[in-house]
Design an enzyme around this catalytic site. Structure first.
Site, PDB file in Angstrom:
ATOM      1  N   TYR A   1      -7.465  22.893   7.259  1.00 40.36           N
ATOM      2  CA  TYR A   1      -6.678  21.662   7.380  1.00 40.36           C
ATOM      3  C   TYR A   1      -7.631  20.498   7.133  1.00 40.36           C
ATOM      4  O   TYR A   1      -8.409  20.112   7.999  1.00 40.36           O
ATOM      5  CB  TYR A   1      -6.042  21.567   8.768  1.00 40.36           C
ATOM      6  CG  TYR A   1      -5.254  20.291   8.998  1.00 40.36           C
ATOM      7  CD1 TYR A   1      -4.463  19.738   7.998  1.00 40.36           C
ATOM      8  CD2 TYR A   1      -5.303  19.639  10.226  1.00 40.36           C
ATOM      9  CE1 TYR A   1      -3.743  18.570   8.205  1.00 40.36           C
ATOM     10  CE2 TYR A   1      -4.577  18.467  10.454  1.00 40.36           C
ATOM     11  CZ  TYR A   1      -3.809  17.945   9.436  1.00 40.36           C
ATOM     12  OH  TYR A   1      -3.092  16.774   9.637  1.00 40.36           O
TER      13      TYR A   1
ATOM     14  N   ASP B   1      -3.619  22.761   3.906  1.00 37.73           N
ATOM     15  CA  ASP B   1      -3.362  21.355   3.598  1.00 37.73           C
ATOM     16  C   ASP B   1      -4.715  20.667   3.468  1.00 37.73           C
ATOM     17  O   ASP B   1      -5.357  20.352   4.463  1.00 37.73           O
ATOM     18  CB  ASP B   1      -2.519  20.737   4.717  1.00 37.73           C
ATOM     19  CG  ASP B   1      -2.336  19.240   4.554  1.00 37.73           C
ATOM     20  OD1 ASP B   1      -2.726  18.700   3.498  1.00 37.73           O
ATOM     21  OD2 ASP B   1      -1.818  18.602   5.488  1.00 37.73           O
TER      22      ASP B   1
ATOM     23  N   HIS C   1       6.186  19.094   5.518  1.00 36.84           N
ATOM     24  CA  HIS C   1       5.552  19.866   4.437  1.00 36.84           C
ATOM     25  C   HIS C   1       6.436  21.052   4.078  1.00 36.84           C
ATOM     26  O   HIS C   1       7.293  21.474   4.867  1.00 36.84           O
ATOM     27  CB  HIS C   1       4.184  20.395   4.876  1.00 36.84           C
ATOM     28  CG  HIS C   1       3.134  19.340   5.013  1.00 36.84           C
ATOM     29  ND1 HIS C   1       2.060  19.238   4.165  1.00 36.84           N
ATOM     30  CD2 HIS C   1       2.996  18.333   5.917  1.00 36.84           C
ATOM     31  CE1 HIS C   1       1.303  18.223   4.538  1.00 36.84           C
ATOM     32  NE2 HIS C   1       1.845  17.656   5.603  1.00 36.84           N
TER      33      HIS C   1
END
Length: 603
Positions: free
Chosen positions: A152, A193, A325
Site C-alpha cells: 500500500y 495500491d 477502489h
C-alpha cells in the site's frame, strides 16, 4: 492460480457489507487475495476480521504513533489452502515477512538476503528504515516459485514536503529490496495500491504536465520498455484500453461517470518456470499470465443502480456501499506444486491477541456489561444493591433501627392484628410500586451522591410525623379520599411506622415531580426542534444555485492548511465527470459570504 488485489478502504466495513469475512473472500474465487488500507490497529484485530475457514492470513498494521497515522493504513494477504500443515500447495507460502526492510525481526528468508540488502541500503539510517515499515504498508509472502509483495503505497500531496520525502524513501528502499531478490534469481510479483497513475492514459483529467511527476517517472523507469525489469501486467494485456480506472473520488461521486485513475497495479519481474536458454521468448508474463483485468462489478456506482442515479441528482446524503477502489485480478497457468511445508509463523493463527487472549480485564468487563445490559448490581426490585429491597421494603433512612415495618410498643395487639389482616394487600401494593418504577428507581438511586443521600434521609426524618398526621386528618375529614391518600393511609395504618408513611408520601411527590420535569424537558425539546427547523430553512434559502443546472449547491469547508483553512464555499452538487457531459458537475464555485467559526476564532 488466481491472485486478487483490492484496496478495501476499511476491512471492517467490507466484512459487514458481505455479511462475513468468508463471504467476502469467497466472492473473489481466488487463491491469493491481497487487501490494502484495512484501517485496523493491532489491538483491534479479531478472529472474525482476519481468520476464515479455508484461508491462512498474514497482516501488517500501523505501528506509528504519529497523529493521524494510527489505524490508518494496514495490509493483509489471504491464502486459500486445503491443508495448513504438510501441504504442497503454491498458495500456502513457505515463509512470510512483515515489512520489507528486514528489520522487523520476523523473516527467515530475509536473513539470506541481508548481505546483499545491507550494501544497498547503507545510505539510510536505521530510524529511516524502521519509519517506512512503521505504517503497516507491506507484507511479503514467499511462494517458492515467486515472492509476492502486498504493498500500500503512501499518498503525498503536491505541497506536503514531509510526505513527499517519505514516499521517496519508501520506494527507494523498496526498489533496493526488489533488486536484491532479482540478483538472487528470484521471481517477483508486486500487487497493491501504489498511489501512482503511471501515464496520461491512466488518469481521467491528465494535463500537459502530468507525465513530469517524479513518481510517475520512477514508475515508468522500472518497466521493461524503459530498461527496467518489471512488467505492468494490465497494460501488457490491454495496451490501448482507455477509461480503465480502479479508483474514484469519494467526495465528488466521480465513480458515476467513471472519472477516476488507475493506481492499483500488478507488476511481475523474472524469468518463466520453463527451462530454456532463450529468455527473449520466455518471460514470466508471456508464459504464465493468462489474464489480467479490473473487477468493475465491485464498484460502488453501477449503471442499473437507482442509488447511483440519486447520488448526483440532489441525493448526496445517500451513502453508496463499497470501497472507492475496484479490485484487479491476474490468472496464472502452469504453476507446479512445491515441496511439502507448513504455515509460516507469521500467520494469524499463531497470534494470541487475535483469539482474545491478551485482552485487559477492564475491556473484558466492559464487553460483558454491554452484552448483558448491566448498568450496576441491581436487586430483583430494580433498586441498587446498596439499598436492598428485601421483604418488599424501600431503602431505610439513616437512623432507623431494624426493619421499616418494626412495631412500636404503643401499637399494641390491635396494630399487630391489623398488619396480619392486610399484610398481603400491603405486599401487593409495594411490589406493584417497585415494578412500575423499576427504571426510575434505578436512575434515582444510582445518581445520588453520598452527601445527597444523607441530606435526603435527614429531610425524611424531620418531616415524618407531620406527614403522617396530615394523612390521618385527611382520613377523618374526607368522606371520599384520594386513591393516593388511601394507599398512604393504608400503609401507615398497617405498618404503624411514621418513617414508612413518610417514604410512601415522598414517593408520590417524587413521581409527580418527575412527571412535571419530563413535561418541561419535552417542551424544551420541541422548542429546540422548531428553532432548528427555522435555522435550517434560513440556511437553505441562502444556498446559491449552480449556473449549469440551476440546482442548490452543497457547502464545503477548506480543510487544507493555509490562509483559507476553515473557510466555507459552495460547489455544484452533481458528481464529477468529463466537462463534455452536461449531466456531470458544471464546475460552479463560490466562496461563502463569511468565514466559518473556526477561522474567525483564529483571528
Amino acid at each position: 492460480m488466481k491472485i486478487v488485489t483490492y484496496n478495501v478502504n476499511g476491512l471492517r466495513q467490507r466484512v459487514a457489507q458481505f455479511g462475513s469475512l468468508r463471504n467476502l473472500l469467497n466472492s473473489f474465487d481466488a487463491d491469493i487475495i491481497c487487501f490494502q488500507e484495512t484501517k485496523l490497529r493491532r489491538q483491534e484485530l479479531t478472529a472474525d476480521l482476519v481468520m476464515a475457514p479455508g484461508y491462512e492470513s498474514f497482516f501488517s498494521c500501523s505501528r506509528s504513533s504519529q497523529k493521524g497515522r494510527t489505524g490508518y493504513s494496514g495490509v493483509i494477504t489471504f491464502c486459500r489452502v486445503k491443508l495448513a500443515f504438510a501441504s504442497g500447495e503454491v498458495a500456502l507460502p513457505v515463509s512470510a515477512e512483515e515489512g520489507f526492510t528486514g528489520l522487523m525481526g520476523n523473516s527467515e528468508a530475509c536473513k539470506v538476503e541481508l548481505p546483499f540488502l545491507a550494501e544497498d541500503i547503507e545510505e539510510f539510517s536505521q530510524d529511516e528504515l524502521l519509519s517506512v515499515d512503521s505504517e503497516g504498508r507491506c507484507v511479503i509472502t514467499d511462494h517458492d516459485h515467486f515472492v509476492l509483495f502486498n504493498v500500500y503505497g503512501p499518498r503525498a500531496g503536491g505541497d506536503d514536503e514531509e510526505r513527499i520525502q517519505f514516499k521517496q524513501k519508501f520506494y527507494q528502499i523498496l526498489q533496493k529490496r526488489w533488486e536484491s531478490l532479482l540478483h538472487m534469481g528470484r521471481r517477483i510479483i508486486v500487487v497493491g495500491d501504489l498511489n501512482i497513475a503511471p501515464s496520461a492514459i491512466d488518469r481521467c483529467d491528465a494535463g500537459p504536465e502530468f507525465d513530469n511527476n517524479e513518481f510517475r517517472r520512477w514508475f515508468r523507469s522500472i518497466l521493461l520498455e524503459n530498461g527496467g525489469q518489471f512488467s505492468d501486467v494490465f497494460r501488457t494485456k490491454h495496451p490501448d484500453k482507455r477509461e480503465a480506472y480502479t479508483c474514484w473520488s469519494q467526495s465528488t461521486g466521480a465513480e458515476v461517470f467513471n472519472f477516476g485513475s488507475r493506481i492499483d497495479h500488478i507488476l511481475c519481474a523474472g524469468s518463466c518456470l520453463h527451462e530454456s536458454g532463450d529468455m527473449q521468448c520466455h518471460s514470466f508474463v508471456r508464459c504464465h499470465v493468462q489474464e489480467c483485468d479490473i473487477l468493475t462489478q465491485y464498484k460502488r456506482a453501477k449503471p442499473e443502480s437507482i442509488l447511483s442515479a440519486h447520488r448526483w441528482k440532489g441525493g448526496r446524503s445517500i451513502k453508496l456501499e463499497g470501497s472507492d477502489h475496484a479490485p484487479v485480478f491476474m490468472t496464472l497457468v502452469d504453476i507446479p506444486d512445491v515441496s511439502l511445508h507448513s504455515t509460516p509463523s507469521l500467520s494469524s493463527r499463531y497470534v494470541p491477541m487475535v483469539h482474545g487472549l491478551q485482552q485487559t480485564i477492564v475491556s473484558v468487563l466492559m464487553k460483558r456489561q454491554v452484552s448483558e445490559g448491566i448498568e450496576e448490581p441491581v436487586e430483583k426490585t430494580g433498586l441498587p444493591a446498596m439499598f436492598p429491597c428485601d421483604n418488599n421494603n424501600y431503602p431505610p433512612s439513616q437512623g432507623s433501627e431494624g426493619s421499616i415495618l418494626e412495631f412500636n410498643d404503643t401499637c399494641g395487639s390491635s396494630s399487630q392484628e391489623a398488619v396480619s389482616k392486610s399484610g398481603s394487600e400491603y405486599t401487593k401494593s409495594i411490589t406493584m410500586q417497585c415494578n412500575v418504577s423499576k427504571k426510575k428507581a434505578r436512575n434515582q438511586w444510582s445518581q445520588l451522591s453520598l452527601m445527597s443521600f444523607f441530606k435526603k434521609s435527614s429531610n425524611i426524618e424531620n418531616g415524618a410525623n407531620d406527614s403522617c398526621t396530615d394523612n390521618l386528618d385527611n382520613k377523618t375529614e374526607t368522606s371520599q379520599p384520594d386513591p393516593c391518600e388511601l394507599e398512604t393511609q393504608s400503609v401507615c395504618d398497617n405498618s404503624d411506622s411514621p418513617k414508612q408513611c413518610s417514604l410512601d408520601t415522598d414517593a408520590c411527590d417524587l413521581n409527580l415531580a418527575k412527571l412535571t420535569e419530563s413535561s418541561i424537558k419535552k417542551e424544551k425539546s420541541n422548542m429546540a426542534s422548531l428553532e432548528w427547523q427555522r435555522i435550517h430553512q434560513l440556511m437553505q434559502n441562502s444556498i446559491p444555485l449552480c449556473k449549469g443546472h440551476k440546482e442548490p449547491c452543497v457547502a464545503r469547508v477548506v480543510k487544507k492548511q493555509g490562509p483559507n483553512c476553515g473557510r466555507r464555499f459552495y460547489v455544484c452538487s452533481r458528481a464529477e465527470g468529463p466537462s463534455s457531459n452536461p449531466e456531470a458537475n458544471c464546475g460552479y464555485f463560490k466562496w461563502a459570504a463569511s468565514k466559518s467559526r473556526n477561522e474567525k476564532s483564529s483571528h
